[in-house]
Design an enzyme around this catalytic site. Structure first.
Site, PDB file in Angstrom:
ATOM      1  N   ASP A   1      48.776 -97.633 -23.867  1.00  0.00           N
ATOM      2  CA  ASP A   1      49.781 -98.479 -24.529  1.00  0.00           C
ATOM      3  C   ASP A   1      49.637 -98.504 -26.051  1.00  0.00           C
ATOM      4  OD1 ASP A   1      50.874 -99.138 -22.069  1.00  0.00           O
ATOM      5  OD2 ASP A   1      49.605-100.905 -21.826  1.00  0.00           O
ATOM      6  N   GLU A   2      49.044 -97.464 -26.627  1.00  0.00           N
ATOM      7  CA  GLU A   2      48.849 -97.442 -28.076  1.00  0.00           C
ATOM      8  C   GLU A   2      49.460 -96.206 -28.725  1.00  0.00           C
ATOM      9  OE1 GLU A   2      44.918 -98.261 -29.436  1.00  0.00           O
ATOM     10  OE2 GLU A   2      44.609 -99.942 -28.066  1.00  0.00           O
TER      11      GLU A   2
END
Length: 302
Positions: free
Chosen positions: A247-248
């Site tokens: 999620d980055e």
């Protein structure tokens, strides 16, 4: 290319061009004088006509320069292959990276989904309506739930069960299918599995995920419950490219909705699903329309 006014006063691009001899060019390089002039001159010398041009510089003094151009070419006067060769030589001489695409070429897109179908349904509807210009040779899921909906669109549905015990085998089966269909874009439409680094490395900057939260807030599971507990006044969704860092990856698009103390966790989930499907479809459309460039961990969206 037709445009219309957005509610925020900006312009929304509608991907409805019918120009068979229109192309899109994306350029990245160190910012220095002459880049635009060299590219414009090349197009002029090859009888091409620029119909749209956007540029962005991170810093005019030694920063990075990014550009997107749409142009029409005349196949009889200067074939597309000739223009491609000319750009290859120009890129070597002036040290820039580029991507040149015919606007009419449909990219090969695969959709991954688990049980929830709101993002899947939005993508399929927009695809059938001609708002997402791509071919969708297959949909892959770790659950059989959405088979009927997918096959109603004439798209093959592949159920590949994935557990901790068979994760590697399942990913290899999926990769084989994706390679067989020359897939260029993978869309995770609420696919609730973490992809391994080996899988991600096979498709760099070709996997788009929707996260049901306004990253970096409330990462992980149950973001709406966490948001409810914090008494947030805004909820959102984030579409981003997938990297090894969960999620980055580079953020493509985010959207938000104002909420208040009267909203229950269920209310937040319902509202969140609407935001998720819109943000994801928008990000996918930009990718298909060659409107995105990635620099470090950021995206430039033209």
């Amino acid at each position: 290319m037709r445009t219309q006014k957005c509610t925020n006063g900006g312009l929304l691009k509608l991907n409805v061009t019918n120009h068979e001899q229109r192309a899109r060019l994306l350029v990245s390089c160190q910012d220095r004088p002459g880049v635009v002039a060299h590219i414009s001159t090349l197009l002029f010398e090859h009888h091409a006509n620029i119909v749209q041009s956007d540029q962005y510089s991170t810093d005019p003094e030694g920063g990075m320069f990014f550009m997107r151009i749409e142009f029409d070419w005349n196949e009889e006067k200067s074939p597309f292959q000739t223009i491609e060769s000319a750009f290859t030589e120009l890129a070597k001489t002036h040290e820039f990276t580029y991507k040149l695409e015919k606007a009419s070429r449909k990219k090969q897109m695969a959709i991954f989904v688990s049980k929830e179908n709101h993002c899947l349904s939005e993508l399929l509807w927009k695809w059938r309506a001609g708002e997402l210009v791509a071919d969708i040779p297959l949909v892959i899921s770790n659950h059989p739930d959405n088979r009927e909906e997918v096959e109603s669109y004439g798209i093959p549905f592949h159920h590949i069960a994935s557990t901790k015990a068979n994760r590697k085998e399942a990913e290899q089966k999926a990769i084989k299918l994706l390679k067989e269909h020359n897939i260029e874009l993978i869309v995770l439409a609420r696919y609730m599995q973490i992809l391994s680094p080996d899988f991600v490395s096979e498709f760099p900057q070709q996997i788009i995920n929707i996260h049901h939260s306004f990253l970096p807030a409330f990462i992980g599971a149950n973001p709406y419950a966490k948001a409810f507990e914090r008494g947030v006044k805004l909820i959102g969704a984030t579409a981003h490219y997938v990297t090894d860092d969960l999620d980055e990856g580079p953020i493509i698009e985010q959207d938000v909705l104002r909420v208040n103390h009267r909203h229950t966790v269920t209310d937040l989930r319902v509202a969140g699903r609407n935001i998720e499907r819109i943000a994801l479809a928008r990000a996918v459309g930009w990718h298909l329309n060659d409107q995105l460039l990635v620099h470090t961990n950021k995206t430039i969206a033209f």
